[in-house]
Design a protein around this motif. Structure first.
Motif: not given
Length: 368
Positions: A35, A40, A69
């Protein structure tokens, strides 16, 4: 916008120790995720990296969509890594019409790539849909960092033009299909009305169209889509306008003096159109989302889809016309078959080769 200052600040943060040739800076293959300033990101470097970098800009992501993620590889990633290019892609710090964030986040990621993995021998910007406009804006504003850009199925409209066009579709729907008595607060164009999700907007449009098939056809013809595509088109336009209202802090379009044409009886239509006072700060915001000058300083290739209801025919020539007197005139390839961003891997690779060939030869290629 603050981006030129941001670009300068980032370049000053890079010490000479990191400004090395990329071919000596890494031990591939590499998958770098994380990040940066709330955005991200993902970097993929193939084992046989050719030393060049592609910065990918993705398209519109509705607010509230769940995010993975680490940030996943875009479907276009293997189209470039298979050709030995490194690929860097930001997820952007915010969702929605995140154009201004995306330009800054992509530049921050490019600088991060240089700092961590070395200076590429060439750097390219590639974007699809909303990302197409981001690619053009990045090339205009940060030309020193890029060798060229490719915009595929791009929303390549200056921010104020885009906001006006999208808002026109909403006020047109409200004029042709006015709310029933007691529903005045539910006009799609009304910034004071309750915020709806995309499915609810599409359902409302779908339910209204059968009330007046002739008006539905007029609306579809004017917006250059099929009647069947109207719910999806208006749903998307609604989401973007609502996001611009939230980001700009007010009404991003002033239509009090606009005379609309092409919806049938112009006089009767304009009497029914809802009118709104624009907010100056909000209109200034959308003018920079994106701010496209039409003055690219490096090679730029544009390609659209022939049957795209999102980037319809009247949108496609706007940027090329704006840039017709630029020092480096963009090249628009023939439309590819299919709907919005329906490109094959080979079509993307072919368009990208046009760009890289232009840069390598120094000559703007002729249309095929």
């Amino acid at each position: 916008m603050r981006l030129p200052c941001l670009s300068l600040a980032l370049s000053l943060l890079l010490s000479p120790a990191f400004a090395q040739d990329a071919s000596t800076a890494i031990s591939p293959p590499v998958e770098d995720t994380g990040t940066l300033a709330g955005a991200p990101y993902r970097i993929d470097i193939p084992a046989d990296w050719n030393g060049e970098l592609v910065v990918l800009a993705h398209g519109f992501e509705p607010v509230g969509v769940a995010r993975e993620t680490p940030w996943p590889a875009d479907p276009a990633t293997p189209m470039f890594t298979s050709e030995r290019y490194a690929v860097a892609q930001s997820g952007y710090a915010t969702q929605g019409w995140a154009v201004r964030d995306a330009i800054a986040d992509s530049e921050r990621l490019r600088a991060h790539f240089v700092q961590r993995h070395g200076q590429p021998t060439k750097t390219w910007m590639v974007g699809m849909s909303m990302g197409g406009g981001i690619a053009i804006a990045s090339l205009e504003q940060q030309a020193a960092h890029y060798d060229g850009a490719l915009s595929l199925c791009g929303a390549n409209l200056p921010g104020e033009v885009l906001a006006t066009e999208l808002f026109t579709s909403l006020v047109a729907f409200d004029a042709l299909f006015p709310p029933h008595e007691g529903e005045a607060g539910f006009r799609l164009s009304d910034p004071a009305a309750p915020v709806l999700d995309q499915n609810t907007v599409m359902d409302r449009v779908d339910a209204a169209l059968p009330r007046d098939p002739a008006a539905a056809q007029r609306l579809a013809t004017r917006l250059e889509v099929s009647v069947e595509a109207l719910p999806g088109t208006l749903g998307l336009h609604y989401l973007v306008i609502r996001d611009l209202i939230a980001r700009g802090g007010g009404m991003p379009v002033d239509n009090r003096l606009v005379r609309y044409t092409g919806f049938g009886d112009d006089d009767a239509f304009n009497r029914r159109v809802p009118r709104y006072v624009g907010d100056v700060a909000a209109m200034d915001y959308v003018a920079a989302a994106p701010a496209l000058s039409g003055r690219p300083q490096k090679p730029l290739v544009l390609q659209y889809n022939a049957d795209d209801p999102t980037i319809n025919p009247r949108f496609r020539p706007v940027y090329a016309q704006k840039a017709r007197d630029a020092t480096v005139v963009p090249l628009t390839l023939p439309d590819a078959p299919g709907g919005h961003c329906r490109f094959s891997a080979d079509q993307v690779k072919d368009a990208f080769r046009v760009l890289t060939g232009w840069v390598e030869s120094g000559e703007r290629p002729p249309l095929r």
